[in-house]
Design a protein around this motif. Structure first.
Motif, PDB file in Angstrom:
ATOM      1  N   HIS A 155      -2.592   6.429  10.600  1.00  0.00           N
ATOM      2  CA  HIS A 155      -3.335   5.300  11.164  1.00  0.00           C
ATOM      3  C   HIS A 155      -2.669   4.863  12.455  1.00  0.00           C
ATOM      4  CE1 HIS A 155      -0.080   3.429   8.839  1.00  0.00           C
ATOM      5  NE2 HIS A 155      -0.131   2.450   9.736  1.00  0.00           N
ATOM      6  N   PRO A 193      -7.390   4.634   8.034  1.00  0.00           N
ATOM      7  CA  PRO A 193      -6.692   5.893   7.720  1.00  0.00           C
ATOM      8  C   PRO A 193      -7.634   7.085   7.888  1.00  0.00           C
ATOM      9  CG  PRO A 193      -6.361   4.251   5.988  1.00  0.00           C
ATOM     10  CD  PRO A 193      -7.449   3.735   6.867  1.00  0.00           C
ATOM     11  N   ASP A 220       0.512   7.630   6.575  1.00  0.00           N
ATOM     12  CA  ASP A 220       0.370   6.640   5.510  1.00  0.00           C
ATOM     13  C   ASP A 220       1.398   6.900   4.409  1.00  0.00           C
ATOM     14  OD1 ASP A 220      -1.733   5.701   6.921  1.00  0.00           O
ATOM     15  OD2 ASP A 220      -3.226   5.945   5.348  1.00  0.00           O
TER      16      ASP A 220
END
Length: 223
Positions: A155, A193, A220
């Protein structure tokens, strides 16, 4: 690596062709939730001035993944609406400076990832990685993944578009994985994400960022 250079064209002319085709494809995808972002990226891309191109590539094709550059371009040239963009990238290739996300270099997401991943900047801020063109609010370049490479969920605060030149699988938000064809526009809102999986062939994809261009992507924790 040797690439055949087309006759009677200059890198700046090919860059102009690339940017014109890219902005047209992005604007043509302006629909639904991503319409405003597509139009914004199209305007930013059209504002770039290819005549101001700076020669880079003191060490062209400097990353291990660059072994996949020519095969990925060859596959993209088979797509009629992407052929001119692939041709332009072939000409621009020796000028590109390849780099990798410093977060990934410090902590690679998998053992062989750094051998199979890299990106090069075509346009971006002056204080970012070396770019052919300078722009304060747009980052535009190419991502290259070797075949069967999994770029895990990550992200970043920038708004992002991808335009893949080869088929691959893409994950966004809660998923699922989706096989996306060459030439489609893929939209990632800030901090959403997302992930990518190359298939049997390498993946070459154009990326566009706007917003927070200084903050690099992070993998992540749940990947």
């Amino acid at each position: 690596m040797r690439l055949r250079w087309p006759a009677m064209t200059s890198p700046a002319q090919e860059l102009a062709t690339f940017l014109a085709d890219l902005s047209g494809l992005v604007e043509g995808a302006a629909a639904g939730a991503m319409a405003a972002d597509c139009r914004r990226f199209a305007v930013l891309t059209r504002a770039l001035q290819p005549a101001g191109m700076v020669a880079l590539g003191a060490r062209p094709f400097s990353l291990p993944v660059c072994r996949c550059w020519a095969p990925a371009l060859e596959a993209a040239r088979a797509q009629p609406r992407l052929a001119a963009m692939a041709h332009a990238l072939q000409v621009l290739g020796p000028y590109l400076a390849w780099t990798q996300n410093p977060n990934y270099r410090r902590d690679p997401p998998s053992a062989g990832f750094l051998n199979d991943y890299g990106y090069a900047v075509i346009a971006g801020p002056a204080d970012g990685p070396p770019a052919l063109l300078t722009h304060p609010s747009l980052a535009l370049g190419v991502l290259l993944l070797a075949s069967r490479t999994h770029y895990p969920r990550h992200h970043h605060p920038a708004t992002e578009l991808y335009l893949p030149l080869n088929i691959a699988e893409w994950w966004r938000g809660d998923g699922p994985w989706r096989a996306e064809p060459p030439g489609v526009v893929i939209h990632h809102e800030p901090e959403v994400p997302h992930a990518t999986r190359a298939g049997e062939d390498a993946l070459l994809a154009v990326y566009l960022w706007t917003g927070d261009l200084a903050t690099h992507a992070r993998i992540d924790a749940t990947t």
